[in-house]
Design a protein around this motif. Structure first.
Motif, short mmCIF file in Angstrom:
data_model
loop_
_atom_site.label_atom_id
_atom_site.label_comp_id
_atom_site.label_asym_id
_atom_site.label_seq_id
_atom_site.Cartn_x
_atom_site.Cartn_y
_atom_site.Cartn_z
N THR A 1 51.73 72.45 47.17
CA THR A 1 52.22 72.37 48.55
C THR A 1 52.02 73.73 49.21
O THR A 1 52.36 74.76 48.64
N ARG A 2 51.45 73.69 50.40
CA ARG A 2 51.23 74.91 51.18
C ARG A 2 51.72 74.67 52.61
O ARG A 2 51.75 73.53 53.09
N GLU A 3 52.10 75.76 53.27
CA GLU A 3 52.53 75.68 54.66
C GLU A 3 51.47 76.31 55.55
O GLU A 3 50.98 77.40 55.26
N VAL A 4 51.13 75.62 56.65
CA VAL A 4 50.11 76.11 57.57
C VAL A 4 50.66 77.31 58.32
O VAL A 4 51.74 77.25 58.92
N MET A 5 49.94 78.43 58.28
CA MET A 5 50.39 79.68 58.90
C MET A 5 49.83 79.87 60.32
O MET A 5 50.40 80.58 61.12
N ASP A 6 48.70 79.25 60.62
CA ASP A 6 48.08 79.30 61.95
C ASP A 6 47.58 77.90 62.28
O ASP A 6 47.18 77.16 61.39
N ASP A 7 47.59 77.58 63.58
CA ASP A 7 47.01 76.28 63.97
C ASP A 7 45.59 76.21 63.43
O ASP A 7 44.85 77.20 63.44
N GLY B 1 38.37 66.87 62.66
CA GLY B 1 38.99 66.87 63.99
C GLY B 1 40.51 66.83 63.94
O GLY B 1 41.18 67.01 64.95
N LEU B 2 41.09 66.60 62.77
CA LEU B 2 42.54 66.56 62.63
C LEU B 2 43.11 67.96 62.82
O LEU B 2 42.64 68.92 62.20
N LYS B 3 44.12 68.09 63.68
CA LYS B 3 44.73 69.39 63.95
C LYS B 3 45.98 69.55 63.10
O LYS B 3 46.83 68.66 63.05
N LEU B 4 46.07 70.70 62.47
CA LEU B 4 47.26 71.05 61.69
C LEU B 4 48.00 72.15 62.44
O LEU B 4 47.44 73.20 62.74
N ASP B 5 49.25 71.90 62.76
CA ASP B 5 50.06 72.86 63.52
C ASP B 5 50.78 73.82 62.58
O ASP B 5 51.06 73.49 61.42
N VAL C 1 53.46 73.12 59.47
CA VAL C 1 53.26 71.83 58.79
C VAL C 1 53.02 72.09 57.30
O VAL C 1 52.33 73.02 56.93
N ARG C 2 53.60 71.26 56.47
CA ARG C 2 53.36 71.37 55.03
C ARG C 2 52.20 70.46 54.65
O ARG C 2 52.16 69.30 55.05
N VAL C 3 51.30 71.02 53.85
CA VAL C 3 50.13 70.29 53.38
C VAL C 3 50.26 70.13 51.88
O VAL C 3 50.55 71.10 51.17
#
Length: 195
Positions: A55-61, A67-71, A74-76
């Motif tokens: 599990t990782r957390e998105v640090m930058d958009d 084309g999927l945007k991760l804000d 968000v946890r990936v």
């Protein structure tokens, strides 16, 4: 290795040769001088990674190539187990094939498809220590013993998907150990005692 005696035999022969070269002494070089045994460890970690998901957390958009945007925030969840079993990355993923990880084949592994210890700046800090411990344990074991599945132990493991760590469902792993015939280490041990 308990299910693949030919792999176990090849690994044991490599261990015997290593111990012959080093006077039956275990040292740090074991991590670098036993490519087949290391390949066995890597293939085992491919088939049964300790963590099935990272599990990782998105640090930058970030926008994925799809084309999927991760804000931010968000946890990936990275499905390591499924990546390691994807036939597009590892042909015949259910087969135990240490040869995948030998020097001549390592370049065939697509980057970021094999990461039992994570990858990049979040690579497990204990990876080298863990591999050294596993290698030294296997050397100590394989120099004296061979292993096979115990009676009643199923060939195929069913893994428990409800747990944090990869482990067998409903039972442990039952093995039968027997002393290796003609174990070369006995000769070294006798010579050491005479000296």
């Amino acid at each position: 290795m308990a299910k693949h005696p030919e792999v176990q035999q090849k690994a044991a022969e490599e261990v015997d040769e290593f111990l012959r070269r080093h006077g039956n002494k275990l040292n740090y070089e074991c991590v670098h001088e036993l490519p087949y045994l290391e390949a066995c460890v890597d293939e085992t970690l491919r088939k049964c990674p300790i963590l099935g998901i990272l599990t990782r957390e998105v640090m930058d958009d970030y926008v994925l190539p799809t084309g999927l945007k991760l804000d931010v925030g968000v946890r990936v969840h990275v499905p390591i187990y499924h990546m390691h079993h994807n036939p597009n990355y590892f042909p015949e993923p259910e087969k135990y094939k240490p040869e995948r990880f030998l020097a001549e084949n390592k370049n065939d592994i697509k980057p970021y498809t094999y990461f039992p210890f994570g990858s990049g700046p979040r690579l497990c800090i204990g990876m080298r220590f863990a591999k050294m411990q596993v290698m030294s344990g296997l050397i100590t074991f394989l120099k004296k013993y061979k292993v096979e599945l115990a009676p009643g132990m199923p060939e195929t493991l069913v893994l428990d998907s409800r747990t944090f760590l990869t482990q067998p469902k409903d039972h442990g792993i039952l093995l039968k150990l027997t002393e290796r015939e003609g174990w070369e280490g006995r000769k070294f041990a006798r010579e050491q005692n005479k000296a």
